[in-house]
Design a protein around this motif. Structure first.
Motif, mmCIF file in Angstrom:
data_model
loop_
_atom_site.group_PDB
_atom_site.id
_atom_site.type_symbol
_atom_site.label_atom_id
_atom_site.label_comp_id
_atom_site.label_asym_id
_atom_site.label_seq_id
_atom_site.Cartn_x
_atom_site.Cartn_y
_atom_site.Cartn_z
ATOM 1 N N ASP A 267 0.860 -1.188 0.000
ATOM 2 C CA ASP A 267 0.000 0.000 0.000
ATOM 3 C C ASP A 267 0.894 1.235 0.000
ATOM 4 O OD1 ASP A 267 0.988 0.058 2.602
ATOM 5 O OD2 ASP A 267 -0.951 -0.272 3.565
ATOM 6 N N SER A 268 0.282 2.395 0.000
ATOM 7 C CA SER A 268 1.043 3.641 -0.086
ATOM 8 C C SER A 268 2.035 3.832 1.068
ATOM 9 C CB SER A 268 0.074 4.818 -0.171
ATOM 10 O OG SER A 268 0.773 6.025 -0.250
ATOM 11 N N PRO A 269 1.635 3.651 2.331
ATOM 12 C CA PRO A 269 2.625 3.790 3.407
ATOM 13 C C PRO A 269 3.774 2.791 3.282
ATOM 14 C CG PRO A 269 0.406 3.867 4.308
ATOM 15 C CD PRO A 269 0.273 3.469 2.872
ATOM 16 N N GLY A 270 3.468 1.542 2.906
ATOM 17 C CA GLY A 270 4.513 0.537 2.734
ATOM 18 C C GLY A 270 5.500 0.927 1.648
ATOM 19 N N GLU A 271 4.979 1.476 0.552
ATOM 20 C CA GLU A 271 5.851 1.906 -0.537
ATOM 21 C C GLU A 271 6.704 3.111 -0.138
ATOM 22 O OE1 GLU A 271 6.632 0.382 -3.450
ATOM 23 O OE2 GLU A 271 5.451 -1.230 -2.568
ATOM 24 N N PHE B 54 8.143 -8.636 -2.428
ATOM 25 C CA PHE B 54 6.913 -7.967 -2.825
ATOM 26 C C PHE B 54 5.752 -8.949 -2.837
ATOM 27 C CE2 PHE B 54 10.186 -5.373 -4.851
ATOM 28 C CZ PHE B 54 9.748 -4.082 -4.601
ATOM 29 N N ILE B 55 4.600 -8.478 -2.383
ATOM 30 C CA ILE B 55 3.344 -9.210 -2.547
ATOM 31 C C ILE B 55 2.339 -8.248 -3.153
ATOM 32 C CG2 ILE B 55 3.680 -10.950 -0.746
ATOM 33 C CD1 ILE B 55 2.108 -9.213 1.180
ATOM 34 N N LEU B 56 1.335 -8.805 -3.791
ATOM 35 C CA LEU B 56 0.299 -7.982 -4.410
ATOM 36 C C LEU B 56 -0.838 -7.737 -3.429
ATOM 37 C CD1 LEU B 56 0.175 -9.741 -7.872
ATOM 38 C CD2 LEU B 56 1.352 -7.613 -7.285
ATOM 39 N N LYS B 57 -1.524 -6.613 -3.603
ATOM 40 C CA LYS B 57 -2.647 -6.283 -2.721
ATOM 41 C C LYS B 57 -3.678 -7.396 -2.682
ATOM 42 C CE LYS B 57 -2.660 -1.264 -2.747
ATOM 43 N NZ LYS B 57 -3.403 -0.053 -3.100
ATOM 44 N N GLU B 58 -3.999 -7.953 -3.847
ATOM 45 C CA GLU B 58 -5.037 -8.982 -3.884
ATOM 46 C C GLU B 58 -4.634 -10.261 -3.171
ATOM 47 O OE1 GLU B 58 -3.263 -8.923 -8.167
ATOM 48 O OE2 GLU B 58 -3.880 -7.419 -6.716
ATOM 49 N N LYS C 239 -11.470 -7.698 3.789
ATOM 50 C CA LYS C 239 -12.434 -6.757 3.218
ATOM 51 C C LYS C 239 -12.049 -5.310 3.474
ATOM 52 C CE LYS C 239 -16.447 -9.747 3.184
ATOM 53 N NZ LYS C 239 -17.808 -9.977 3.637
ATOM 54 N N LYS C 240 -11.361 -5.053 4.586
ATOM 55 C CA LYS C 240 -11.056 -3.671 4.965
ATOM 56 C C LYS C 240 -9.567 -3.330 5.021
ATOM 57 C CE LYS C 240 -15.266 -3.132 7.648
ATOM 58 N NZ LYS C 240 -15.849 -2.741 8.899
ATOM 59 N N LYS C 241 -8.701 -4.332 5.091
ATOM 60 C CA LYS C 241 -7.285 -4.053 5.306
ATOM 61 C C LYS C 241 -6.404 -4.776 4.292
ATOM 62 C CE LYS C 241 -7.557 -3.213 10.248
ATOM 63 N NZ LYS C 241 -6.953 -3.489 11.529
ATOM 64 N N VAL C 242 -5.202 -4.227 4.099
ATOM 65 C CA VAL C 242 -4.189 -4.820 3.227
ATOM 66 C C VAL C 242 -2.897 -4.893 4.010
ATOM 67 C CG1 VAL C 242 -2.790 -4.434 1.173
ATOM 68 C CG2 VAL C 242 -5.208 -3.912 1.107
ATOM 69 N N VAL D 57 1.919 -17.390 -0.460
ATOM 70 C CA VAL D 57 2.224 -16.059 -0.990
ATOM 71 C C VAL D 57 3.495 -15.508 -0.346
ATOM 72 C CG1 VAL D 57 1.415 -13.650 -1.004
ATOM 73 C CG2 VAL D 57 -0.142 -15.501 -1.645
ATOM 74 N N LEU D 58 3.607 -15.652 0.966
ATOM 75 C CA LEU D 58 4.798 -15.175 1.677
ATOM 76 C C LEU D 58 6.040 -15.928 1.214
ATOM 77 C CD1 LEU D 58 3.255 -14.947 5.262
ATOM 78 C CD2 LEU D 58 3.680 -13.045 3.681
ATOM 79 N N GLU D 59 5.910 -17.230 1.068
ATOM 80 C CA GLU D 59 7.038 -18.062 0.647
ATOM 81 C C GLU D 59 7.494 -17.699 -0.763
ATOM 82 O OE1 GLU D 59 7.972 -22.478 1.994
ATOM 83 O OE2 GLU D 59 6.224 -22.346 0.670
ATOM 84 N N GLU D 60 6.538 -17.494 -1.662
ATOM 85 C CA GLU D 60 6.903 -17.109 -3.028
ATOM 86 C C GLU D 60 7.655 -15.783 -3.043
ATOM 87 O OE1 GLU D 60 5.033 -16.056 -7.395
ATOM 88 O OE2 GLU D 60 3.731 -16.978 -5.917
ATOM 89 N N ALA D 61 7.192 -14.832 -2.255
ATOM 90 C CA ALA D 61 7.872 -13.528 -2.189
ATOM 91 C C ALA D 61 9.287 -13.679 -1.654
ATOM 92 C CB ALA D 61 7.066 -12.565 -1.322
ATOM 93 N N LEU D 62 9.461 -14.497 -0.628
ATOM 94 C CA LEU D 62 10.795 -14.694 -0.040
ATOM 95 C C LEU D 62 11.719 -15.492 -0.956
ATOM 96 C CD1 LEU D 62 9.750 -15.311 3.657
ATOM 97 C CD2 LEU D 62 11.023 -13.340 2.760
ATOM 98 N N ASN D 63 11.142 -16.262 -1.862
ATOM 99 C CA ASN D 63 11.948 -17.018 -2.828
ATOM 100 C C ASN D 63 12.279 -16.216 -4.075
ATOM 101 O OD1 ASN D 63 12.216 -19.412 -1.354
ATOM 102 N ND2 ASN D 63 10.234 -20.160 -2.054
ATOM 103 N N ASN D 64 11.726 -15.018 -4.197
ATOM 104 C CA ASN D 64 11.944 -14.177 -5.382
ATOM 105 C C ASN D 64 12.320 -12.765 -4.971
ATOM 106 O OD1 ASN D 64 11.121 -15.898 -7.810
ATOM 107 N ND2 ASN D 64 9.456 -16.235 -6.363
ATOM 108 N N LEU D 65 13.372 -12.654 -4.191
ATOM 109 C CA LEU D 65 13.810 -11.355 -3.690
ATOM 110 C C LEU D 65 14.413 -10.522 -4.812
ATOM 111 C CD1 LEU D 65 15.473 -12.590 -0.394
ATOM 112 C CD2 LEU D 65 13.219 -11.541 -0.665
ATOM 113 N N VAL D 66 14.244 -9.219 -4.691
ATOM 114 C CA VAL D 66 14.779 -8.277 -5.665
ATOM 115 C C VAL D 66 15.760 -7.364 -4.950
ATOM 116 C CG1 VAL D 66 14.178 -6.361 -7.184
ATOM 117 C CG2 VAL D 66 12.652 -8.325 -7.030
ATOM 118 N N SER D 67 16.965 -7.261 -5.509
ATOM 119 C CA SER D 67 17.949 -6.315 -4.982
ATOM 120 C C SER D 67 18.251 -5.310 -6.081
ATOM 121 C CB SER D 67 19.244 -7.032 -4.589
ATOM 122 O OG SER D 67 19.035 -7.830 -3.480
ATOM 123 N N TYR D 68 18.223 -4.052 -5.725
ATOM 124 C CA TYR D 68 18.521 -3.017 -6.698
ATOM 125 C C TYR D 68 20.025 -2.836 -6.768
ATOM 126 C CZ TYR D 68 13.580 -2.073 -6.146
ATOM 127 O OH TYR D 68 12.214 -2.184 -6.098
#
Length: 170
Positions: free
Chosen positions: A57-61, A78-82, A87-90, A99-110
């Motif tokens: 979300d915006s604060p996280g970004e 990264f994870i997607l909002k969906e 219903k009320k929170k992200v 979802v968490l595992e996939e994100a941790l297995n696909n880390l991005v370093s700039y």
């Protein structure tokens, strides 16, 4: 055991990650990120490495941008909002284990090496300025695990990753 320390926004994010993984976390307490916390994250990154795992979300970004700007070499999950919402929170706290595992297995370093793609290139590729630009960016954002983003953020992230124009053609 995850070697790096994971930076999250709050205690519920920490509890969620710890319920699935053997991990240590640092909490930013949302946008209330202090200079002391930033200095601590920098020190931990030098010793163990740090993964930013912030809400889609915006604060996280905003937190992600600030930390990546101030501390080079951070890894990003990264994870997607969906994939992380009620219903009320992200947030990370609402994502399932897969979802968490996939994100941790696909880390991005700039990297320090930056690409040279321009806004005009995005326009020419149909990644901005056309009816389905958002959909095309979303497909590529998923492919490169950089999270859903608008054209300006997409451009910054792909350039930081050193992605070429040919990599964006599909």
């Amino acid at each position: 055991m995850i070697k790096e320390v994971i930076v999250v926004e709050g205690k519920n994010d920490s509890l969620r990650l710890k319920s699935f993984f053997d991990v240590e976390t640092i909490e930013t307490h949302g946008l209330g990120l202090s200079k002391e916390t930033i200095a601590y994250i920098k020190e931990v990154n030098e010793k163990r490495g740090v993964i930013l795992f912030l809400d889609p979300d915006s604060p996280g970004e905003k937190i992600r941008k600030r930390l990546n700007d101030e501390i080079p070499g951070l890894k990003n999950a990264f994870i997607l909002k969906e994939d992380a919402r009620t219903k009320k929170k992200v947030g990370v706290e609402h994502a399932n284990k897969e979802v968490l595992e996939e994100a941790l297995n696909n880390l991005v370093s700039y990297s320090e090496k930056k690409g040279d793609i321009t806004m005009l290139d995005l326009y020419d590729l149909g990644l901005m300025g056309s009816d389905n630009s958002d959909e095309k960016r979303n497909i590529l954002s998923r492919k490169y695990h950089i999270g859903k983003c608008n054209a300006k953020t997409f451009l910054k992230r792909i350039n930081l990753l050193g992605i070429s124009i040919d990599d964006l053609k599909y």
